[in-house]
Enzyme design. Sequence first.
Site, PDB file in Angstrom:
ATOM      1  N   CYS A   1       0.709  -0.591  -0.036  1.00  0.00           N
ATOM      2  CA  CYS A   1       0.753   0.172   0.177  1.00  0.00           C
ATOM      3  C   CYS A   1       0.371   0.799   0.225  1.00  0.00           C
ATOM      4  CB  CYS A   1      -0.880  -0.015   0.867  1.00  0.00           C
ATOM      5  SG  CYS A   1      -1.856   1.717   1.511  1.00  0.00           S
TER       6      CYS A   1
ATOM      7  N   CYS B   1       0.251   4.220   2.747  1.00  0.00           N
ATOM      8  CA  CYS B   1       0.564   3.170   4.223  1.00  0.00           C
ATOM      9  C   CYS B   1       2.151   3.806   4.378  1.00  0.00           C
ATOM     10  CB  CYS B   1       0.696   1.826   4.106  1.00  0.00           C
ATOM     11  SG  CYS B   1      -0.815   1.223   3.989  1.00  0.00           S
TER      12      CYS B   1
END
Length: 231
Positions: free
Chosen positions: A125, A128
């Site tokens: 991700c 993230c």
Amino acid sequence: MQHDKKTSTFEAANLANASAGRDIALSRMRDPRTAHQSVPTTIRRGRPSGPSLPGFGRKPRKNKFLNAAATVFAITAFLCLSLSANADIKVGDSFPDLAPYKLEGKLPDQTKDKVVLVDFWASWCGPCGQSFPAMEELQKKYGPQGFVIIAVNVDEKKRDMEDFLKDHHVSFIVVRDGKQKLVEKAGISTMPSSFLIDQHGKVVFAHSGFHGSETTKQYEREIESLLRNTK
């Protein structure tokens, strides 16, 4: 000559038998009880009348196997939709106890009377990588006041999580949902996704995605509002 007489007698008998056979056939055709056996099949509205042909004009047999499979599929789809609807964690719900999910890593000994941010993330991700430094700052700023972060990793391979953490050192708690039972229960569809939980275990705020300083400032306002309730 005797031979010729015998031959003539034999031929006469055959002719007599043939004549008798024709008479019987004609009588059967005239007899309404047996006439239908010799009547040729006629077509009415595209279907045969009279003697039926094998498989022609019969009602199609239902395929019991396909019907059963369709029924099972419909029931399964209904159950999946029902379970999905019940699985999503929403604002106002009590956040589930984490212990039964057997997460990899050490959970905090106590979360009662604390404000908790549960964040779902993955190594693949992109956002993230931006949210981790922001959450680290939040932990340092509000941790002494009773704020706890639990970052739940959903990577299939533990090595992927470990490689990510080598580049993103954090002091808050990180656990791994290897069996992905918790993330399924939460109904997560976006990474990262987070839930801000009050001192009574209720979900007060929910976030989908991370949008830099905008999300960080929103976290700060929400955390401070919840911490004020403990004073």
